[in-house]
Write a protein that holds these residues in place. Sequence first.
Motif, PDB file in Angstrom:
ATOM      1  N   HIS A  74      -8.301  -3.818   2.304  1.00  0.00           N
ATOM      2  CA  HIS A  74      -7.149  -4.056   1.436  1.00  0.00           C
ATOM      3  C   HIS A  74      -7.575  -4.717   0.130  1.00  0.00           C
ATOM      4  CE1 HIS A  74      -3.767  -6.579  -0.047  1.00  0.00           C
ATOM      5  NE2 HIS A  74      -3.093  -5.469   0.181  1.00  0.00           N
ATOM      6  N   THR A 110       0.812  -1.235   0.000  1.00  0.00           N
ATOM      7  CA  THR A 110       0.000   0.000   0.000  1.00  0.00           C
ATOM      8  C   THR A 110       0.836   1.271   0.000  1.00  0.00           C
ATOM      9  OG1 THR A 110      -0.379   0.319   2.409  1.00  0.00           O
ATOM     10  CG2 THR A 110      -1.827  -1.238   1.258  1.00  0.00           C
ATOM     11  N   GLY A 122      -3.617  -1.481  -2.392  1.00  0.00           N
ATOM     12  CA  GLY A 122      -4.297  -0.288  -1.910  1.00  0.00           C
ATOM     13  C   GLY A 122      -5.286  -0.619  -0.812  1.00  0.00           C
ATOM     14  N   TYR A 123      -5.760   0.437  -0.143  1.00  0.00           N
ATOM     15  CA  TYR A 123      -6.889   0.340   0.774  1.00  0.00           C
ATOM     16  C   TYR A 123      -8.064   1.070   0.126  1.00  0.00           C
ATOM     17  CZ  TYR A 123      -4.060  -1.295   4.746  1.00  0.00           C
ATOM     18  OH  TYR A 123      -3.253  -2.033   5.585  1.00  0.00           O
TER      19      TYR A 123
END
Length: 238
Positions: A230, A126, A158-159
């Motif tokens: 996530h 991330t 990524g979140y």
Amino acid sequence: MTDPFGRAVADHYRGRRDQPLIVRDGDETREHPIEAFYFEPFDPESEAGRWLASWVRGPLLDAGAGTGRHALVFQERVETVAVDVSDSLVGVMADRGVEDARAIDMFSLREAFTRDRFGSALVVGTQAALAGSMAGLRRFLGNLAFVTDADATAVVDGYDPEHATASELLGYRDDPTPGLTHRVFHFAYEGAVSETLYFRLFSPDRLREATIGTGWTVEEVRRGDETTAHYRAALSKR
């Protein structure tokens, strides 16, 4: 520049850490897990491992490689260059057996590598959110496109701000913009405090938007655990 995060991970690796690595946002603090996050071996034969491996072709750039969990496996298959901004972490990678570990800021790839140097890239962890803005993310993807060849693939973590659990992330900040939010925190270890880390979290749709004009296309989005924000996105230049 102080590097409490890198020092804590390196001390843990060398068996001399006797204080926790703390993540702090104002008065809110949490102990940051080290063993599970950075030293649990990557299993390329697991379902998630096979999926990740399917997007790797050489030469491979492992950007923000940390302790080299992925580089240690993939260097047995393809030429792998593992980069991290932390000198401490680069030292750990080298000691663990990563053959080509370099202290390089992943946001300065054009300065570090020639055009078309790599066939694929991993941006796992991330850290792409440290680009800080949609413009910064687009610039990073453009730089990643510069150092990868015409048939390249990449995997970016990524979140997702639109996930129900995103607000539980320490340092989360509300944002009215669809698919975007902020996250702010710093690390503390043995009395040293890092610079404040600012993340611009982006949803998969916002990642797709950021790829416009960079040469990348989001091919697949994978969520291994639906209970967390996530996700992992596979990109391609084909």
